[in-house]
Design an enzyme around this catalytic site. Sequence first.
Site, short mmCIF file in Angstrom:
data_model
loop_
_atom_site.label_atom_id
_atom_site.label_comp_id
_atom_site.label_asym_id
_atom_site.label_seq_id
_atom_site.Cartn_x
_atom_site.Cartn_y
_atom_site.Cartn_z
N SER A 293 0.86 -1.19 0.00
CA SER A 293 0.00 0.00 0.00
C SER A 293 0.89 1.23 0.00
CB SER A 293 -0.86 0.02 1.26
OG SER A 293 -0.10 0.48 2.37
N ASP A 294 0.31 2.39 -0.25
CA ASP A 294 1.07 3.60 0.01
C ASP A 294 0.93 3.92 1.51
OD1 ASP A 294 2.65 5.83 -0.23
OD2 ASP A 294 1.64 6.61 -1.99
N TRP A 295 1.69 4.88 1.93
CA TRP A 295 1.85 5.24 3.36
C TRP A 295 0.49 5.47 4.02
CZ3 TRP A 295 6.60 6.25 6.02
CH2 TRP A 295 6.46 6.87 7.26
N ASN A 296 0.12 4.60 4.91
CA ASN A 296 -1.11 4.75 5.70
C ASN A 296 -2.40 4.65 4.87
OD1 ASN A 296 -2.12 5.14 8.35
ND2 ASN A 296 -2.71 7.24 7.83
N ALA A 297 -2.28 4.23 3.61
CA ALA A 297 -3.44 4.30 2.72
C ALA A 297 -4.54 3.31 3.09
CB ALA A 297 -2.99 4.08 1.27
#
Length: 767
Positions: A293-297
């Site tokens: 995932s992207d950061w905290n997505a």
Amino acid sequence: MSATATGPHRRALLAGVTALAFAGAARAAVATPARHAVLIRTLIGQMTLDEKIGQLNQAPGGRQRALNSRIDAAQLDLVRKGGIGSYLHVAGADFLRELQRVAVEESRLKIPLLFGIDVIHGFRTIFPVPLGMAATFDPDIVRACSRVAAIETSVSGLHWTFTPMVDIARDPRWGRIVEGAGEDPYLGSRIAEAQITGLQGDNLAGKDVILACAKHFGAYGAANGGRDYDSADLSERTLQEVYLPPFHASVRAGAGSFMTAFNDIAGVPTTANQALVRGQLRDQWGYQGLVVSDWNAILELINHGIAETPAQAAALALKAGVDMDMAGGVYAGHLKEAVSADPSLMPYLDQAVGRVLATKARLGLFDGPFRFGDSAREKTELNSPAHRTIAGEAARKAIVLLKNEGGLLPLSPAGKRIAVIGALAGDASSALGSWRARGQVGDVKTLLAALREQSGATIDYQPGAAPRGDDASGIPAAVAAAKASDVVLLVIGEDFDHSAEARSRSDITLPGVQSQLAQAVLATGKPVVVVLMNGRPLALADILGKADAALETWFLGVESGPAIVDILTGKVSPAGRLPAGLPRNAGTSPSFYAHMPSGRPADPDLAKDSARYHDVEIGPLYPFGHGLSYASFAYADLVIDKPRIGPDQAVAITLSVTNTSKVAGDEVVQLYMRDPVASVARPVKELRGFVRVALKPGETRRVTFHLHAMQTALWTTADRWRVEAGRIDVMVGASSDDIRLRGSFTITGAATTMEPAASLLTRVTVS
Ligand code: BGC
């Protein structure tokens, strides 16, 4: 007009296109070898639920500019308990060796950790920003820089980088345009392949290679209004024909990992998009690697409004096919709860764990967990002279000569007085761009320093104005310096922190009081060379209109200054090309050369109702593919070897290009196509090939583009591409708006394929 090929014919077509797609980058999605498959199955059989979830957890080991800062005793305990699969924002051979030691000696199952970092355009040796790398139109130099980045990253103990960003960007308001290859899916596909093959080499278990990550799948660059993170509301055709091809090319090039985008497409956040991630990427394209995932997505799925709790968000992402949770702690904190509420998630969880372990196996970490990281080589490889030489070559190749009226450039500076105006001329930090991994300001040779050292001229430097802020007090001194000079270098643009993530701007003219500075300097009537430094195409019609000459230099990295001086003085002739057009103003964004023709094409006559704005000229100030040279080139003798081909055949398009000047230079020969009559409207032009050719004075070379009928295919519903029968027009020239030769051929039948047309490589031979 169309018929669907079936049975053996269709298989033959697909085989043909697959061979074509592999021609330049022969790396397939790699199947897990039997030895590893057994190891992975055994480990999964031994793992507790917590240990499985731990493998999917990627924790930040620090912050972007404070690497390792979060690794404390509590983190080490978590590693011992098997609670971490991967760290990002960590670095250092010795530091990471110790961290890895804890994992492989003190945890129950001794599974190695995966260490990741953003190495976007260099680790310590910083290269031009990605938009500048794309401006080289030279996949070989892109590959060479990626190779260097891989060496420096791997000797520093890291296994994985979140590069390349292959998002197509057609809106310069979007700050992340700096991180990609610009507006065109064909160019984007070639640059993506070059980056991936440079980073990963032939074999991920080999020496000095790291795992690449194609991001941000699938339409992050189409954010509404160019606002970062915003929704992408685009047609299925545009998604398939424009935004996805570089991702497809990344799969073909063997990218070992993918990252999903923060944003949604028509309401479906990609981090929870089963049809796109599990369906298109994995099932249709056959991608077998890791998805992060992207950061905290994953947690942000709650903000998107498609999950109410973190456990629901975790379940959605897992089902979509997102294997690893970057920095969100949602899998770590809530997947257990989600699995107990819904045991049908268990097979998805095992699959995700399998893919994380398979990635570690591919990198050779089970066989040699310490094979990355070499503190002795860390001292010699980072920022080595050899690496800097490659950075210098890339920087020279990335510079675009936008205009050169009256042949002001190249300069003969010896004995002259040059006014260097603009604070960016001496701004080493901006030269590094926004992502700099372990790049150091002290490594940069600025333009100002290089001019002082290399030019033999008297340099009168006046910053005039900072790149932002409202202090105009330095302008009078800058004007005085301009008046006293023989020639002015007006160095203007944005600082490094004005583009990149979360740096969207609605006004893409010069920030601060730089416009005031520029206008005052231009009003002196002295010859002015504008040197642009920026991470996005800026809208500077007025200033560039008045300047005598202009160079687009992006942010060029550690060898920035010497490279610009080499171009200014003619030691090297410029040949970079714009990977995204320069707009006349922000209000025309998004706009791009490969637009549809419209029933009422833009007409210069304002009395006619046509597809244009009333208050600004038609088209960009400088188009995609534009870039001048100190040499001049003539194009001649276009020959297409076959007037008619079947839908499973290729044509060879050959032409001559001659350097008609007295100086050596590179020419970027560009091939465009158009399908003039199809079942749906087709773009007025689409790039389908390019080559950067070095030509000595008077030299002629023959260039042949091998274009396959499949590369003319258009997206249809039902998940297919269709080659339609009919005429195809080809155009060859020096930019999308400087076509020198035209021809056409006819495709005699129709066929179906599964491969995005723009992702397929056109082989080019030069003799
Ligand atoms: C960016 C990614 C990057 C990640 C890790 C995110 O904010 O969108 O491109 O790889 O951070 O630094």
